[in-house]
Design a protein around this motif. Sequence first.
Motif, PDB file in Angstrom:
ATOM      1  N   ALA A 243       0.811  -1.223   0.000  1.00  0.00           N
ATOM      2  CA  ALA A 243       0.000   0.000   0.000  1.00  0.00           C
ATOM      3  C   ALA A 243       0.842   1.269   0.000  1.00  0.00           C
ATOM      4  N   THR A 244       2.131   1.169   0.415  1.00  0.00           N
ATOM      5  CA  THR A 244       2.993   2.360   0.401  1.00  0.00           C
ATOM      6  C   THR A 244       3.297   2.834  -1.020  1.00  0.00           C
ATOM      7  N   LEU A 245       2.951   2.029  -2.016  1.00  0.00           N
ATOM      8  CA  LEU A 245       3.102   2.464  -3.418  1.00  0.00           C
ATOM      9  C   LEU A 245       2.286   3.724  -3.698  1.00  0.00           C
ATOM     10  N   GLU A 246       1.301   3.974  -2.857  1.00  0.00           N
ATOM     11  CA  GLU A 246       0.450   5.154  -3.034  1.00  0.00           C
ATOM     12  C   GLU A 246       1.270   6.444  -3.092  1.00  0.00           C
ATOM     13  N   THR A 247       2.258   6.574  -2.199  1.00  0.00           N
ATOM     14  CA  THR A 247       3.014   7.827  -2.101  1.00  0.00           C
ATOM     15  C   THR A 247       3.835   8.146  -3.346  1.00  0.00           C
ATOM     16  N   PRO A 248       4.667   7.228  -3.859  1.00  0.00           N
ATOM     17  CA  PRO A 248       5.439   7.579  -5.059  1.00  0.00           C
ATOM     18  C   PRO A 248       4.592   7.716  -6.324  1.00  0.00           C
TER      19      PRO A 248
END
Length: 291
Positions: A243-248
Amino acid sequence: MGQRRSDRGLGIALVIAAAIAWSTAPFFTRLLPFDPWTILFWRGLFGGSLITVFLVLMQGRGALRQLVVPGRGGLLVASLSTLGMVSFIPALQMTKVMNVAVLIATQPFVAAALAWLWLGEAATWRTLLASLVAFAGVGITVGGIEAGADVTGVALSCLMVLAISAMTVVIRRHRDTSMVAAAALSNFLGSLVSLPFAHDIAQVSGNSLAILAMFGCLQVALGLTFYMRGSRLLPSSQASLIATLETPLMPFWIWVAFREIPAVHALIGGALVIGAVVADIAWDTRKREPP
């Protein structure tokens, strides 16, 4: 064994799709000249309505009862999701966006700790290492946390991270239960909580209403539905990492829509996050391949 790999692959694909959907938030926000609570109210109303349509299509009209009687697990997921959503808006108002983004990047570690304490589900060292790299990447992307930040804003960001991490673990705990109704309920609850603070509701009309509808349907409804269905098929730490893919991905939509070229540090940080997620998935897939 083959079914387990298939389920895991589906979970990975769904959470990646959720991250892509969530990453469109800055694009829609740029197009809306309203206070955040008004946006949250309409976004939740449209998002909850579309998820309700998904619920009926997947489970029939009888499933609408789950909106009123969601069960213990569903009610807990809906409450935690609502808490995360309503904490996010004031957090952005009280501290820098970069501080919120960096704290969100700690979610894989928080989810891993909660999953271990509650479910006895230990995260692999590979996922923890990839999460550490992703955390560094998010820090580089947004420029790092700013010293002297507003304590209340940081505290709300931490509350949001704790709520979403706990939600992820609860979904994993009740992996055999569909949480689609809980996703719809959380959006309606978010709209209800936002209503007293939304000052621009009467000013929304025409094109703005259409944009809010797309915001709710594409960013919230699809994102939350994909995440709730996908995270139950993955370890909590891995779902949070993906889910951290959201930021980049956020600067990508700004570049496509507004031709704003991302800064070099954003590209470097984004590459680290994406590389960490891809490496974790690749390692996990290789480990589960039959001899």
